[in-house]
Write a protein that holds these residues in place. Structure first.
Motif, PDB file in Angstrom:
ATOM      1  N   LEU A 143       0.963  -1.182  -0.006  1.00 29.06           N
ATOM      2  CA  LEU A 143      -0.077   0.073  -0.040  1.00 29.06           C
ATOM      3  C   LEU A 143       0.737   1.212  -0.085  1.00 29.06           C
ATOM      4  N   LEU A 144       0.564   2.032  -0.880  1.00 27.66           N
ATOM      5  CA  LEU A 144       1.263   3.292  -0.975  1.00 27.66           C
ATOM      6  C   LEU A 144       0.300   4.683  -0.954  1.00 27.66           C
ATOM      7  N   ALA A 145       0.821   5.745  -0.736  1.00 23.27           N
ATOM      8  CA  ALA A 145      -0.072   6.957  -0.632  1.00 23.27           C
ATOM      9  C   ALA A 145       0.618   7.960  -1.576  1.00 23.27           C
ATOM     10  N   CYS A 146      -0.272   8.656  -2.188  1.00 18.94           N
ATOM     11  CA  CYS A 146       0.003   9.935  -3.002  1.00 18.94           C
ATOM     12  C   CYS A 146      -0.674  10.994  -2.476  1.00 18.94           C
ATOM     13  N   ALA A 147      -0.012  12.125  -2.164  1.00 22.81           N
ATOM     14  CA  ALA A 147      -0.624  13.522  -1.801  1.00 22.81           C
ATOM     15  C   ALA A 147      -1.070  14.013  -3.043  1.00 22.81           C
ATOM     16  N   ASN A 148      -2.283  14.808  -2.904  1.00 21.42           N
ATOM     17  CA  ASN A 148      -2.756  15.743  -3.639  1.00 21.42           C
ATOM     18  C   ASN A 148      -3.194  15.043  -5.043  1.00 21.42           C
TER      19      ASN A 148
END
Length: 146
Positions: free
Chosen positions: A127-132
């Protein structure tokens, strides 16, 4: 006495680096799924391939040619002492451990003028996160990777 002499000789031959090699990184996205537009997270399965020239390794000191397989092989005594880039995934939601299909040690690709051309493949899934994130052009949107 022989063991002490062997250890002394091994320490003298450990590669020394005036500066660390520059590493080229390429990646292949195998799949992206479970996009969550509220949290900006997604599940990714991807392969990183790291390439660099290692100027600190010398033929017949740190590696040799295996004439049966016609490949260059590192001497096992030096595997833990050579340059081996650490991969840090800053946008991982939790720490990702390389999958078993990853190479834990660098592999010699070829001899180069200024050293050995090395490669290491690292396979991750997590699981990765990407802002905006903007979904205005989904599924044709693009994102910069830095």
């Amino acid at each position: 006495v022989c063991r002490d002499l062997h250890e002394f000789l091994q320490k003298q031959k450990i590669p020394k680096y005036k500066r660390l090699p520059d590493v080229e990184v390429s990646f292949k996205v195998r799949s992206i799924s479970d996009l969550d537009s509220k949290t900006g997270t997604f599940l990714a399965d991807f392969l990183l391939e790291l390439h660099w020239v290692d100027p600190g390794l010398e033929r017949d000191t740190h590696y040799t040619e295996d004439y049966q397989s016609q490949t260059l092989q590192l001497f096992p005594a030096f595997e833990s002492h050579i340059f081996n880039p650490e991969v840090v995934l800053e946008n991982a939601v939790e720490t990702l451990v390389p999958l078993p299909s990853s190479e834990s040690q660098p592999v010699i690709q070829a001899e180069a003028i200024h050293g050995l051309w090395m490669r290491r493949r690292v396979h991750f899934k997590g699981l990765l996160a990407c802002a905006n994130i903007s979904y205005a052009n989904f599924p044709l949107d693009t994102h910069a990777i830095s």
